[in-house]
Design a protein around this motif. Structure first.
Motif, PDB file in Angstrom:
ATOM      1  N   ARG A 108       0.849  -1.184   0.000  1.00 33.04           N
ATOM      2  CA  ARG A 108       0.000   0.000   0.000  1.00 33.04           C
ATOM      3  C   ARG A 108       0.890   1.241   0.000  1.00 33.04           C
ATOM      4  N   ASP A 109       0.301   2.392   0.136  1.00 31.27           N
ATOM      5  CA  ASP A 109       1.110   3.601   0.258  1.00 31.27           C
ATOM      6  C   ASP A 109       2.006   3.467   1.484  1.00 31.27           C
ATOM      7  N   ASP A 111       3.215   4.853   4.253  1.00 31.29           N
ATOM      8  CA  ASP A 111       3.093   5.919   5.236  1.00 31.29           C
ATOM      9  C   ASP A 111       3.758   5.566   6.558  1.00 31.29           C
ATOM     10  N   THR A 137      12.309   8.229   1.409  1.00 30.96           N
ATOM     11  CA  THR A 137      10.848   8.305   1.346  1.00 30.96           C
ATOM     12  C   THR A 137      10.360   9.237   2.458  1.00 30.96           C
ATOM     13  N   ASP A 199       2.404  -0.281   6.968  1.00 32.00           N
ATOM     14  CA  ASP A 199       2.411  -0.635   5.554  1.00 32.00           C
ATOM     15  C   ASP A 199       3.523  -1.619   5.201  1.00 32.00           C
TER      16      ASP A 199
END
Length: 244
Positions: A108-109, A111, A137, A199
């Protein structure tokens, strides 16, 4: 500029395994050793199986390599037909200096990344993997520790502060780092509960057996109970274990 760690990504190349969506992006900042392997039945010679299926396996390996490289990863490939898949994976870890093995799953993203910390053993390697993967990131890094019954809050905090300091020293903004200490529950249940909001997970290999680095306990249980990629940071190569 931080050093790129080498991550082992093993794929059962003739069994229809594919890379979950987002895997390439996840590995875009590291070196990837993409291992395509096939476990040959005992009664069959690996060389015989390789002669029959090598072209098909190489074509599939090239497809996966291209997908990873298009996302920015630096990829090296190996194709192995073997009677013992786990020994082959172990050998690749040591021969190529892989710091971690990826148990891939849907990405997923990015985060929040959960990083369970047991103690000071292996922290150097853990920091190198987290930095290589996530320094460039915006992901938050949650350092997570399940305190032992006889461990004080101060000792637990000192442990996590030390890891946080190591991460900031190599360029990760301290505002991205969160510290979480938990008590009461078993370590596995606590980690998997915390992973519900994460994530990805980066965790150290905790089983003393090298042969169970990913299919063993407890890291594999976490991977089974977590919908997302899990990086299992490897122990140092033990004395007395020789390369095949």
């Amino acid at each position: 500029m931080h050093e790129k760690p080498t991550i082992l990504l093993p794929v059962r190349i003739l069994e229809g395994e594919s890379l979950p969506e987002g895997t390439g992006k996840l590995l875009s900042n590291v070196r990837v050793l993409l291992l395509g392997y096939h476990v040959v039945p005992e009664q069959t010679a690996p060389g015989q199986m390789q002669m029959q299926f090598e072209d098909r396996a190489q074509d599939r390996l090239a497809e996966l390599e291209s997908a990873l490289e298009s996302a920015g990863a630096t990829v090296e490939t190996r194709l192995v037909f073997t009677h013992e898949g786990q020994k082959t994976i172990d050998r690749m870890i040591y021969e190529h200096g892989c710091l971690a093995v990826l148990v891939p799953d849907m990405v997923r993203d990015l985060d929040d990344v959960l990083v369970p910390i047991r103690g000071t053993v292996g922290v150097d390697r853990l920091v190198r993997v987290v930095t290589g993967l996530f320094a460039d990131t915006d992901a938050s890094i949650t350092l997570f520790h399940v305190a032992e019954p006889d461990e004080t809050d101060e000792d637990a905090r000192t442990l996590l502060d030390g890891v946080a300091d190591r991460l900031t020293d190599v360029g990760i903004d301290e505002e991205r780092i969160r510290l979480t200490i938990r008590r009461g529950d078993g370590a596995l249940d606590s980690i998997t509960e915390a992973a519900e909001s994460a994530d990805a997970i980066v965790m150290g290999e905790t089983d003393p057996s090298i042969a169970t680095f990913v299919f063993g306990m407890p890291a594999e249980k976490v991977a089974d109970r977590f919908v997302g990629p899990v990086f299992i940071v490897q122990r140092e190569r033990p004395d007395g274990i020789e390369r095949d």
